[in-house]
Design a protein around this motif. Structure first.
Motif, PDB file in Angstrom:
ATOM      1  N   ARG A  20     -12.992 -11.645 -34.455  1.00  0.00           N
ATOM      2  CA  ARG A  20     -13.024 -10.598 -35.477  1.00  0.00           C
ATOM      3  C   ARG A  20     -14.484 -10.225 -35.737  1.00  0.00           C
ATOM      4  O   ARG A  20     -15.368 -11.057 -35.713  1.00  0.00           O
ATOM      5  N   GLY A  21     -14.712  -8.960 -36.007  1.00  0.00           N
ATOM      6  CA  GLY A  21     -16.068  -8.512 -36.276  1.00  0.00           C
ATOM      7  C   GLY A  21     -16.697  -7.822 -35.091  1.00  0.00           C
ATOM      8  O   GLY A  21     -17.736  -7.191 -35.212  1.00  0.00           O
ATOM      9  N   THR A  22     -16.076  -7.950 -33.906  1.00  0.00           N
ATOM     10  CA  THR A  22     -16.574  -7.273 -32.707  1.00  0.00           C
ATOM     11  C   THR A  22     -15.605  -6.146 -32.360  1.00  0.00           C
ATOM     12  O   THR A  22     -14.413  -6.378 -32.202  1.00  0.00           O
ATOM     13  N   ASP A  23     -16.119  -4.934 -32.260  1.00  0.00           N
ATOM     14  CA  ASP A  23     -15.271  -3.775 -31.983  1.00  0.00           C
ATOM     15  C   ASP A  23     -14.745  -3.771 -30.551  1.00  0.00           C
ATOM     16  O   ASP A  23     -15.473  -4.108 -29.615  1.00  0.00           O
ATOM     17  N   ILE A  24     -13.482  -3.390 -30.387  1.00  0.00           N
ATOM     18  CA  ILE A  24     -12.934  -3.150 -29.050  1.00  0.00           C
ATOM     19  C   ILE A  24     -13.058  -1.646 -28.792  1.00  0.00           C
ATOM     20  O   ILE A  24     -12.335  -0.849 -29.389  1.00  0.00           O
ATOM     21  N   LYS A  25     -13.988  -1.271 -27.932  1.00  0.00           N
ATOM     22  CA  LYS A  25     -14.210   0.147 -27.651  1.00  0.00           C
ATOM     23  C   LYS A  25     -13.508   0.526 -26.352  1.00  0.00           C
ATOM     24  O   LYS A  25     -13.673  -0.160 -25.327  1.00  0.00           O
ATOM     25  N   LEU A  26     -12.732   1.584 -26.398  1.00  0.00           N
ATOM     26  CA  LEU A  26     -12.000   2.026 -25.215  1.00  0.00           C
ATOM     27  C   LEU A  26     -12.987   2.443 -24.127  1.00  0.00           C
ATOM     28  O   LEU A  26     -13.956   3.151 -24.382  1.00  0.00           O
ATOM     29  N   GLY A  27     -12.711   1.971 -22.902  1.00  0.00           N
ATOM     30  CA  GLY A  27     -13.612   2.266 -21.798  1.00  0.00           C
ATOM     31  C   GLY A  27     -14.689   1.218 -21.609  1.00  0.00           C
ATOM     32  O   GLY A  27     -15.340   1.176 -20.571  1.00  0.00           O
ATOM     33  N   GLY A  28     -14.883   0.341 -22.610  1.00  0.00           N
ATOM     34  CA  GLY A  28     -15.882  -0.716 -22.471  1.00  0.00           C
ATOM     35  C   GLY A  28     -17.014  -0.560 -23.469  1.00  0.00           C
ATOM     36  O   GLY A  28     -17.178   0.469 -24.111  1.00  0.00           O
ATOM     37  N   ASN A  29     -17.811  -1.608 -23.598  1.00  0.00           N
ATOM     38  CA  ASN A  29     -18.913  -1.651 -24.559  1.00  0.00           C
ATOM     39  C   ASN A  29     -20.243  -1.499 -23.812  1.00  0.00           C
ATOM     40  O   ASN A  29     -20.573  -2.305 -22.947  1.00  0.00           O
ATOM     41  N   LEU A  30     -20.993  -0.456 -24.160  1.00  0.00           N
ATOM     42  CA  LEU A  30     -22.250  -0.144 -23.452  1.00  0.00           C
ATOM     43  C   LEU A  30     -23.254  -1.288 -23.559  1.00  0.00           C
ATOM     44  O   LEU A  30     -23.821  -1.722 -22.543  1.00  0.00           O
ATOM     45  N   GLU A  31     -23.478  -1.806 -24.778  1.00  0.00           N
ATOM     46  CA  GLU A  31     -24.501  -2.838 -24.976  1.00  0.00           C
ATOM     47  C   GLU A  31     -24.225  -4.076 -24.130  1.00  0.00           C
ATOM     48  O   GLU A  31     -25.124  -4.622 -23.493  1.00  0.00           O
ATOM     49  N   PHE A  32     -22.958  -4.518 -24.108  1.00  0.00           N
ATOM     50  CA  PHE A  32     -22.635  -5.735 -23.361  1.00  0.00           C
ATOM     51  C   PHE A  32     -22.742  -5.500 -21.852  1.00  0.00           C
ATOM     52  O   PHE A  32     -23.165  -6.392 -21.112  1.00  0.00           O
ATOM     53  N   ARG A  33     -22.367  -4.308 -21.379  1.00  0.00           N
ATOM     54  CA  ARG A  33     -22.492  -4.031 -19.944  1.00  0.00           C
ATOM     55  C   ARG A  33     -23.947  -3.966 -19.524  1.00  0.00           C
ATOM     56  O   ARG A  33     -24.328  -4.473 -18.466  1.00  0.00           O
ATOM     57  N   VAL A  34     -24.779  -3.352 -20.351  1.00  0.00           N
ATOM     58  CA  VAL A  34     -26.217  -3.283 -20.042  1.00  0.00           C
ATOM     59  C   VAL A  34     -26.801  -4.689 -20.000  1.00  0.00           C
ATOM     60  O   VAL A  34     -27.552  -5.043 -19.089  1.00  0.00           O
ATOM     61  N   GLU A  35     -26.427  -5.499 -20.977  1.00  0.00           N
ATOM     62  CA  GLU A  35     -26.945  -6.866 -21.042  1.00  0.00           C
ATOM     63  C   GLU A  35     -26.524  -7.680 -19.822  1.00  0.00           C
ATOM     64  O   GLU A  35     -27.296  -8.471 -19.284  1.00  0.00           O
ATOM     65  N   GLU A  36     -25.286  -7.468 -19.361  1.00  0.00           N
ATOM     66  CA  GLU A  36     -24.781  -8.244 -18.228  1.00  0.00           C
ATOM     67  C   GLU A  36     -25.317  -7.732 -16.891  1.00  0.00           C
ATOM     68  O   GLU A  36     -25.761  -8.507 -16.044  1.00  0.00           O
TER      69      GLU A  36
END
Length: 914
Positions: free
Chosen positions: A496-512
């Protein structure tokens, strides 16, 4: 009928209240053009202007529209986010000390900045309380950019923070942290021995994020600080071997209450087994001498028969690790209380760690009610509105969504068996995933998560499991659960507290994907490409129907189900939700309608068949309401019992504060001595008694034992005819005072004052600790008085009050006796007493679950041998300076001295000198 008509024409009271706030929002919006015209420096200067106006006599309500408009403009410039009008309404609700119920994805984190900034202008500090350390750190850094731009300081409280950093965080304008940390800091502060080492300042205003989770779910569990006691590992193992020999007919289980009791036959059987093992005194299990054995048997029964591996706990690295029932997270190092954890360790054959004794305790209800103003926000609070008002005097206000909700909530599907249900779930997931629709699956335990994973593997569906075994990846897995065709299994909707964004999360993809790529045009181009891919994928997901939320079981609380549903359909996105149920589900099995319902279901549903109807859904809701009512009763009972202790806690903590703040406590010591003398004389010479009835020898013995003086009472009586008890009391008091005056004469006044404070505080803490243990024991047995037609809580109040009176009397006597018996000599002033090593606990009186393992050795002491060691943070020269005179308050007293001697700081450069 008329109420329904009025609601149709005029809206509900909630609708009318929200509508009334529209005029304030209009004022805020009207200020936007003038603020947009300001430069960054001018906008930042608004904070100083607001504070000047408050100093001149204006109120927070007077400056609310301008302050909110300032925060919105600052957010646009710093965070790139503009508050919606409904978020402004949420901010006003928070400022008024109410609960803002806002759906998932409506931006509660941003809403909090409005009320936080406004109330921080008063300079008394604002606490923003979150459910976990990750969110506390994230929000403090994320929203801290905005606060810093507007000229405000931000601090964050996390476990094992050194005292000087903790104090600085609390003295910031805005302080983020978890409910446990704030509560434990309050208890820790009231165990300190000087005011300067306390970290918190007086409470002013708090905003509680996920307020339902903190003030409802976790409010069954008091916060407890405890210290280790004697090792009883052999006894736990012996009792465990005996309990494992019992048959099902030897005990009765109550799964609703999660309790278990022995039958008559079971009692006889276990008595014989205990007798054979040499653990029973006499022949009766319930004789007074066997109290400890009975306690161990009861806890071993619960551990073996009620607590299941991979549901309530897992065994990892030869340790029993608790699973949080609300989030499904693994609570590393956290322990059940009252010997239950040791019983589970004996059951699993792992190393048994010693029990702990309570040193300080408080419930969340009584902690949060100390705030003059308290507010909260969550996506699900309406079902508990009555409790919020009864306990916390807070109203729940439902805030409308910014965009109309398009999610479709389908009727529940019922199956006869769990196997049929899981087969149907796996097939439904495969169908939705193949068309590119992301699926979020909610389960109630790790065991169910892994079982469903096996079914999905058989169906050939790729998936990720989010539960306690993989909580390190929690935020990442949740953030990417909205990608096309993604299948995510989550235990009790952890994350809880982390948004589920349709299509994926930009920040997490950039970080990975771009972690190794340096800053520059090439990285910017790669980020732009990822952003394009996410947008294309988002459109595909929207076309497929948005996020599909699938519940594998109804939770005992409707709020938890609503939290799961709420992950889908954020900000007007399409979505779908559906729950799959079976007669084997715990909720239906334990709390569902009785035999008629079950018989009808079993006889009318074929294998693999599903039915769904509003009547069945209503039956489930009724079962959930029954559980919610039971849990409310449990929490209410916790509050009722803690209210008794709370009054006593306030007296003790105020007494400690008075002692620490006073320049000298000589008057307190003299008063205690006088009252002790009065009690000793009254004991030997009853009121209105004759001389022949006086216990002169007893009086002399007590005076010698407690006051350290020989009192020739018989000689006084012989010398003076008609000697009154008041005369005897005066003479004894004068002799006791002279003894202490003679002792103190050889010491410097400041040294003697330090001695008095030290002895007072040590005695106060020792007796309070013993008193807490006695209250715990009293509470365990007082319910039995209901059999005598007595109200347990009233009996508890009377007994607790009498015990408290006896404790105060014992404190006075012990302080007097310590001064009388101790020998003092000229030396450097004694250091203040050291705090013991201790553990912090947040356990559930119903299930025993604990969700707090904050070892405080970094601040207060060394770790017991049985716990894994960790390094006490060592401050660097840059942080504390090179001059030892500057180290006080910056270096933990139990840390290694920065001079390099290898000794603790308190025994080296931190030693107290005359």
């Amino acid at each position: 009928m008329f109420g329904g008509l009025a609601k149709t024409f005029f809206g509900s009271s909630n609708d009318r209240y929200v509508k009334s706030l529209g005029s304030i929002v209009q004022k805020i919006n009207a200020l936007e053009p003038s603020l947009q015209a300001m430069s960054d420096d001018e906008l930042a200067q608004q904070t100083t202007r607001f504070r000047d106006r408050l100093a001149a006599g204006e109120t927070l309500d007077d400056i609310l529209p301008e302050a909110f408009a300032t925060v919105r403009e600052g957010s646009v410039r710093i965070l790139g986010m503009r508050h919606f009008d409904v978020q402004m309404i949420g901010g006003i609700v928070l400022h008024r000390g109410e609960i803002a119920e806002m759906r998932t994805g409506e931006g509660k984190t941003l809403v909090a900045t409005l009320a936080t900034y406004l109330n921080a202008l008063a300079g008394k500090g604002v606490h923003v309380i979150t459910v976990n350390d990750y969110l506390a750190r994230r929000d403090a850094e994320w929203m801290g950019q905005l606060y810093r731009f507007l000229g405000m300081t931000t601090g964050v409280i996390v476990p094992n923070l050194p005292d000087h950093e903790r104090r600085a965080a609390y003295h910031s304008d805005i302080t983020y942290g978890t409910n446990n940390e704030f509560g434990f800091d309050y208890l820790r502060d009231n165990m300190k021995y000087d005011r300067a080492s306390m970290t918190q300042r007086p409470f002013a205003y708090a905003i509680v994020d996920e307020v339902d989770s903190i003030l409802i779910d976790e409010a069954r569990t008091p916060l407890i600080i405890s210290g280790p006691t004697d090792d009883k590992s052999d006894l736990y193992r012996s009792v465990d071997l005996i309990v494992k020999q019992l048959a099902p007919e030897d005990y009765e289980k109550d799964e609703k209450q999660k309790s278990i009791i022995l039958t008559e036959d079971g009692t006889e059987r276990i008595e014989r087994l205990l007798e054979t093992a040499g653990l029973l005194q006499g022949a009766n299990l319930y004789d007074f001498e066997n109290t400890q054995v009975v306690h161990h048997v009861n806890q071993s029964l619960r551990a073996n028969m009620m607590f299941k591996v991979d549901t309530d706990y897992i065994v990892k690295d030869d340790k029993v690790v608790i699973i949080d029932e609300f989030t499904g997270r693994m609570m590393d190092g956290r322990r059940w209380s009252d010997g239950l954890h040791q019983a589970v360790e004996a059951k699993e054959g792992v190393q048994i760690e010693p029990e702990n004794q309570t040193l300080a305790s408080i419930t969340f209800q009584n902690y949060f009610r100390m705030y003059p103003k308290l507010s909260g926000m969550t996506g699900t609070a309406a079902t508990e509105a009555a409790e919020f008002h009864d306990i916390y005097k807070m109203n729940v206000v439902s805030i409308p969504t910014n965009v109309e909700v398009r999610r479709i909530d389908e009727e529940d599907e019922f199956y006869k068996t769990m196997q049929d249900k899981f087969i149907a779930i796996a097939k439904a997931i495969r169908v939705h995933a193949e068309k590119g629709q992301p699926v979020l699956v909610g389960t109630v335990s790790i065991e169910k998560s892994e079982l469903l994973g096996e079914y999905l593997t058989q169906e050939g569906v790729p998936h990720k499991v989010l539960n306690a075994r993989y909580h390190e990846m929690e935020a990442y897995i949740v953030a990417q659960a909205g990608r096309a065709g993604a299948v995510t299994i989550a235990t009790n909707m952890a994350g809880r507290g982390t948004d589920i964004k349709l299509g994926g999360n930009l920040e997490f993809r950039v970080e990975e994907e771009l972690a190794e790529m340096p800053e520059g045009p090439e990285r910017d181009a790669a980020i732009a490409k990822i952003r394009e891919e996410i947008e294309v994928e988002k459109q595909a997901v929207l076309a497929a129907g948005g996020l599909f939320v699938l519940g594998t079981e109804r939770h005992e609380s409707r709020r938890i189900d609503n939290q799961l549903r709420g992950r889908s359909g954020r900000q007007g996105d399409p979505g779908l939700s559906r729950f799959y149920l079976s007669l084997d589900d715990d909720l239906l099995r334990i709390f569902g309608p009785d035999t008629m319902f079950a018989k009808m279901m079993r006889s009318n549903i074929g294998d693999g068949e599903a039915i769904g109807s509003k009547w069945l859904s209503k039956a489930i809701e009724t079962a959930q309401k029954k559980v919610e009512a039971r849990n409310y009763d449990i929490r209410k009972q916790v509050v009722e019992y803690d209210n008794v202790m709370n009054d006593q806690r306030k007296v003790i903590y105020e007494q400690r504060s008075d002692i620490m703040d006073a320049d000298t406590v000589g008057d307190v010591v003299i008063d205690m001595r006088a009252e002790t003398v009065n009690a000793i004389v009254a004991e030997a010479i009853p009121l209105n008694s004759y001389h022949e009835q006086w216990n002169v020898e007893g009086l002399k013995e007590r005076a010698q034992a407690v006051l350290g003086i020989d009192v020739p009472v018989d000689q006084w009586i012989a010398e003076q005819d008609g000697l009154e008890p008041e005369d005897i009391e005066t003479r004894i008091r004068e002799a006791a005072d002279k003894l202490i005056d003679d002792k103190s004469a050889g010491l410097a006044p400041e040294t003697w004052s330090q001695v008095e404070k030290s002895i007072l505080l040590q005695n106060l803490d020792h007796h309070w600790k013993e008193h807490l243990a006695m209250l715990d024991a009293l509470r365990q047995v007082v319910h039995l008085r209901a059999y005598a037609q007595k109200t347990p809580i009233n009996e508890y109040k009377q007994e607790a009050f009498a015990m408290f009176e006896r404790m105060l009397s014992a404190i006075r006597e012990d302080v007097t006796s310590t001064f009388a018996r101790a020998q003092f000599q000229m030396a450097p002033p004694p250091g203040l007493p050291e705090l013991p090593d201790f553990l912090t606990h947040h356990f559930d009186p119903l299930t025993g679950e604990d969700d707090s393992d904050d070892w405080d050795a970094a601040t207060f002491g060394t770790l017991p041998q049985q716990m894994p060691p960790f390094q006490i943070p060592q401050p660097t020269g840059e942080a504390i300076g090179e001059d030892p005179a500057d180290w006080e308050g910056k270096v933990s007293r139990n840390a290694t001295c920065p001079c390099g001697s290898g000794r603790k700081y308190k025994h080296c450069h931190g030693a107290l000198v005359a």
